[in-house]
Design a protein around this motif. Structure first.
Motif, PDB file in Angstrom:
ATOM      1  N   GLY A   8       0.835  -1.219   0.000  1.00 60.24           N
ATOM      2  CA  GLY A   8       0.000   0.000   0.000  1.00 60.24           C
ATOM      3  C   GLY A   8       0.856   1.250   0.000  1.00 60.24           C
ATOM      4  N   SER A  12      -1.981   6.643   2.377  1.00 60.64           N
ATOM      5  CA  SER A  12      -1.531   7.619   3.370  1.00 60.64           C
ATOM      6  C   SER A  12      -0.394   7.034   4.216  1.00 60.64           C
ATOM      7  N   GLN A  16       3.741   8.053   3.839  1.00 59.52           N
ATOM      8  CA  GLN A  16       4.458   8.572   5.007  1.00 59.52           C
ATOM      9  C   GLN A  16       5.615   7.649   5.391  1.00 59.52           C
ATOM     10  N   CYS A  34       0.971  -1.480  -4.775  1.00 63.80           N
ATOM     11  CA  CYS A  34      -0.120  -0.492  -4.764  1.00 63.80           C
ATOM     12  C   CYS A  34      -1.425  -1.178  -5.140  1.00 63.80           C
ATOM     13  N   ILE A  78       0.835 -10.009  -4.670  1.00 64.78           N
ATOM     14  CA  ILE A  78       1.457  -9.250  -3.572  1.00 64.78           C
ATOM     15  C   ILE A  78       2.119 -10.230  -2.591  1.00 64.78           C
ATOM     16  N   GLY A  93       0.336  -1.298   4.957  1.00 63.70           N
ATOM     17  CA  GLY A  93      -0.494  -0.097   4.926  1.00 63.70           C
ATOM     18  C   GLY A  93      -1.647  -0.237   3.953  1.00 63.70           C
ATOM     19  N   SER A  95      -5.534  -1.081   2.938  1.00 61.60           N
ATOM     20  CA  SER A  95      -6.768  -0.846   3.680  1.00 61.60           C
ATOM     21  C   SER A  95      -7.703  -2.029   3.470  1.00 61.60           C
ATOM     22  N   ILE A  98      -8.755  -7.436   3.292  1.00 66.28           N
ATOM     23  CA  ILE A  98      -7.788  -8.115   2.420  1.00 66.28           C
ATOM     24  C   ILE A  98      -6.384  -8.082   3.032  1.00 66.28           C
ATOM     25  N   TYR A 102      -1.956 -10.429   3.575  1.00 61.03           N
ATOM     26  CA  TYR A 102      -0.594  -9.883   3.461  1.00 61.03           C
ATOM     27  C   TYR A 102       0.127  -9.956   4.818  1.00 61.03           C
ATOM     28  N   ALA A 116      -0.119  -1.455  10.201  1.00 64.71           N
ATOM     29  CA  ALA A 116      -1.078  -0.350  10.206  1.00 64.71           C
ATOM     30  C   ALA A 116      -2.472  -0.901   9.922  1.00 64.71           C
ATOM     31  N   GLY A 196      -6.444   8.400   4.955  1.00 63.05           N
ATOM     32  CA  GLY A 196      -7.239   7.916   3.831  1.00 63.05           C
ATOM     33  C   GLY A 196      -8.734   8.111   4.091  1.00 63.05           C
ATOM     34  N   MET A 257       1.459  10.733  11.930  1.00 61.62           N
ATOM     35  CA  MET A 257       1.631   9.272  11.794  1.00 61.62           C
ATOM     36  C   MET A 257       3.073   8.868  11.505  1.00 61.62           C
TER      37      MET A 257
HETATM   38  N1  LIG Z   1      -3.895   6.920   7.412  1.00 60.99           N
HETATM   39  C1  LIG Z   1      -3.604   6.893   8.681  1.00 60.99           C
HETATM   40  O1  LIG Z   1      -3.158   7.887   9.252  1.00 60.99           O
HETATM   41  C2  LIG Z   1      -3.817   5.632   9.491  1.00 60.99           C
HETATM   42  C3  LIG Z   1      -3.578   5.647  10.865  1.00 60.99           C
HETATM   43  C4  LIG Z   1      -3.718   4.472  11.578  1.00 60.99           C
HETATM   44  C5  LIG Z   1      -4.075   3.288  10.945  1.00 60.99           C
HETATM   45  N2  LIG Z   1      -4.326   3.291   9.617  1.00 60.99           N
HETATM   46  C6  LIG Z   1      -4.733   2.050   8.961  1.00 60.99           C
HETATM   47  O2  LIG Z   1      -3.819   1.790   7.902  1.00 60.99           O
HETATM   48  C7  LIG Z   1      -4.497   1.171   6.808  1.00 60.99           C
HETATM   49  C8  LIG Z   1      -4.314   2.036   5.560  1.00 60.99           C
HETATM   50  O3  LIG Z   1      -4.929   3.294   5.778  1.00 60.99           O
HETATM   51  P1  LIG Z   1      -4.672   4.529   4.802  1.00 60.99           P
HETATM   52  O4  LIG Z   1      -5.359   5.678   5.429  1.00 60.99           O
HETATM   53  O5  LIG Z   1      -3.214   4.626   4.486  1.00 60.99           O
HETATM   54  O6  LIG Z   1      -5.497   4.052   3.521  1.00 60.99           O
HETATM   55  P2  LIG Z   1      -5.407   4.584   2.031  1.00 60.99           P
HETATM   56  O7  LIG Z   1      -4.811   5.940   1.989  1.00 60.99           O
HETATM   57  O8  LIG Z   1      -6.727   4.360   1.432  1.00 60.99           O
HETATM   58  O9  LIG Z   1      -4.322   3.583   1.355  1.00 60.99           O
HETATM   59  C9  LIG Z   1      -4.594   2.230   1.169  1.00 60.99           C
HETATM   60  C10 LIG Z   1      -3.484   1.595   0.355  1.00 60.99           C
HETATM   61  O10 LIG Z   1      -3.849   0.229   0.062  1.00 60.99           O
HETATM   62  C11 LIG Z   1      -3.820   0.038  -1.369  1.00 60.99           C
HETATM   63  N3  LIG Z   1      -4.841  -0.935  -1.709  1.00 60.99           N
HETATM   64  C12 LIG Z   1      -6.150  -0.723  -2.031  1.00 60.99           C
HETATM   65  N4  LIG Z   1      -6.784  -1.883  -2.272  1.00 60.99           N
HETATM   66  C13 LIG Z   1      -5.840  -2.855  -2.124  1.00 60.99           C
HETATM   67  C14 LIG Z   1      -5.860  -4.268  -2.249  1.00 60.99           C
HETATM   68  N5  LIG Z   1      -6.976  -4.923  -2.570  1.00 60.99           N
HETATM   69  N6  LIG Z   1      -4.715  -4.950  -2.038  1.00 60.99           N
HETATM   70  C15 LIG Z   1      -3.570  -4.287  -1.716  1.00 60.99           C
HETATM   71  N7  LIG Z   1      -3.479  -2.967  -1.562  1.00 60.99           N
HETATM   72  C16 LIG Z   1      -4.601  -2.250  -1.763  1.00 60.99           C
HETATM   73  C17 LIG Z   1      -4.090   1.395  -1.944  1.00 60.99           C
HETATM   74  O11 LIG Z   1      -3.649   1.447  -3.296  1.00 60.99           O
HETATM   75  P3  LIG Z   1      -4.150   2.570  -4.361  1.00 60.99           P
HETATM   76  O12 LIG Z   1      -4.307   3.840  -3.622  1.00 60.99           O
HETATM   77  O13 LIG Z   1      -3.008   2.548  -5.330  1.00 60.99           O
HETATM   78  O14 LIG Z   1      -5.418   2.050  -4.956  1.00 60.99           O
HETATM   79  C18 LIG Z   1      -3.254   2.260  -1.001  1.00 60.99           C
HETATM   80  O15 LIG Z   1      -1.893   2.150  -1.329  1.00 60.99           O
HETATM   81  C19 LIG Z   1      -5.968   1.032   7.235  1.00 60.99           C
HETATM   82  O16 LIG Z   1      -6.152  -0.221   7.804  1.00 60.99           O
HETATM   83  C20 LIG Z   1      -6.112   2.098   8.315  1.00 60.99           C
HETATM   84  O17 LIG Z   1      -7.120   1.796   9.255  1.00 60.99           O
HETATM   85  C21 LIG Z   1      -4.197   4.439   8.871  1.00 60.99           C
END
Ligand SMILES: NC(=O)c1ccc[n+]([C@@H]2O[C@H](COP(=O)([O-])OP(=O)(O)OC[C@H]3O[C@@H](n4cnc5c(N)ncnc54)[C@H](OP(=O)(O)O)[C@@H]3O)[C@@H](O)[C@H]2O)c1
Length: 374
Positions: A8, A12, A16, A34, A78, A93, A95, A98, A102, A116, A196, A257
């Protein structure tokens, strides 16, 4: 140099992590994956030059333009990428549910999983912890609240209770009635964190805090009633631990983060550099959470430890958020849908990954049907 794989990388957390790696200087990015954001992925491949890459969809153009990189595609791809890359450390990272597959693979092929993807623990908590123990791999939380507890618990005396905080999300100052019809634009205006879309929407419903209570249950082995939750409006207090002699330790810091990501990568050292806030300028305040406003948190508490219901809770939320983003359901209907699907799924304890996947699939099917009835 530690060999690092990021699942991922275009999200987000992934973006980072790549920034943090520049500061830490002792990680080599060997694999990136990705989902569908190929334009950003292309830039990342150019800059970080990993040996391996994967995307959910096959990427013929990228494969042609980067002949020195070995490409894989699909969710299986993956996993294959992780196997081929043999990383020391994996940051998950991705979401959604799924992410569990991984995480399981990461524990098999690397020494440390920086987690994450909270859905991994919500859907397969027992399985994941068991796999980490069997493989002797470290599972280090990235979620800021859990990173806080993890840092506070580095001692032998186990606290009586732990607590994690919530900002209250974008609608915290709305009345219950006004919340029901809030628009996507209003909901995405998170007061303290930049994240995200799904997690930002989940912050407004507090589904996110519900997922985190479940996450903490598996990570730190506490019953739900010993995992307290409070609102901290400026997100400066991330979590805390409470001892039997009345002592409370709290974890404070900027809502950034990159700090917990870096800690998960550099643990047990602190290799990251960031300026710190002036303590006298910090307003440190915790508030009780009103469950009438955030019924999704109360529901998560009721089902903590019941695996099938946890899977249903997450799956229904993923579907509900998708419909809310499209403008097909009201904000207030997200909770209605989750509640209905959680009620419909019987209480079971899946024995393996395939059973988890089946409950997840069935929950999504039910959620799709229930959307039509709203
Ligand atoms: N963001 C934060 O600050 C934060 C804080 C704490 C915990 N988390 C946790 O971290 C995880 C990610 O959050 P995020 O905010 O970074 O989400 P996000 O910005 O939506 O990013 C998700 C990532 O996963 C990829 N992805 C989408 N569908 C996928 C699949 N089927 N298989 C593999 N990769 C896939 C996306 O690729 P594309 O964009 O290229 O489609 C993107 O790289 C979540 O579980 C969230 O609860 C996030």
């Amino acid at each position: 140099m530690k060999r690092l794989a990021i699942i991922g990388s275009t999200g987000s957390i992934g973006r980072q992590t790549l920034e943090v790696v520049k500061d830490l200087k002792n990680h080599k990015v060997v694999a990136l994956s990705c989902g569908h954001n190929f334009s950003l992925f292309r830039k990342q491949l150019l800059e970080y030059k990993p040996d391996y890459a994967a995307a959910i969809r096959k990427t013929e153009e990228l494969e042609r333009d980067f002949p020195e990189i070995t490409f894989f595609s699909g969710a299986e791809g993956i996993e294959e990428m992780l196997e081929a890359a043999t990383p020391d450390v994996v940051v998950n990272g991705a979401s959604g549910a799924i992410g569990l597959r991984y995480s399981l693979k990461a524990l098999e092929v690397s020494r440390r999983l920086c987690l994450a993807n909270k859905e991994s623990l919500v859907c397969g908590g027992k399985l994941l912890i068991k796999r980490a123990v069997e493989k002797g791999a470290e599972l280090i939380p990235v979620d800021s609240e859990h990173s806080a507890i993890f840092q506070l618990m580095r001692g032998k005396d186990k606290p009586e209770k732990i607590f994690i905080t919530a900002s209250g999300g974008a609608l915290r100052d709305y009345s219950i009635e006004k919340m029901y019809n809030a628009s996507l634009k209003e909901v995405l205006r998170h007061p303290t964190w930049s994240m995200g879309n799904r997690i930002t929407i989940d912050s407004a419903t507090m589904v996110n805090k519900g997922l985190e209570v479940i996450e903490a249950h598996y990570l730190f082995e506490y019953d739900e009633e010993d995992i307290l939750t409070y609102i901290c409006k400026n997100s400066l207090i991330h979590g805390g631990v409470i001892y039997s002699d009345g002592v409370i330790k709290m974890h404070l810091g900027k809502p950034d983060m990159k700090i917990p990501i870096a800690y998960a990568l550099s643990y047990p050292k602190r290799g990251y550099h960031s300026d710190y806030m002036n303590i006298v300028e910090m307003s440190l305040m915790l508030e009780e959470i009103d469950y009438r406003k955030y019924p999704a948190l109360e529901l998560a508490r009721e089902i903590t430890g019941i695996s099938s219901k946890q899977i249903a809770y997450n799956a229904a939320d993923e579907i509900a958020v998708k419909y809310f983003e499209k403008g097909a359901i009201h904000f207030g209907e997200i909770f209605k849908l989750i509640k209905r699907v959680v009620e419909l799924i019987p209480e079971t304890d899946p024995r393996d990954f395939d059973e988890i996947v089946e409950i997840d699939r069935y929950s999504r099917e039910l959620a799709e049907k229930e959307v039509a009835k709203l």
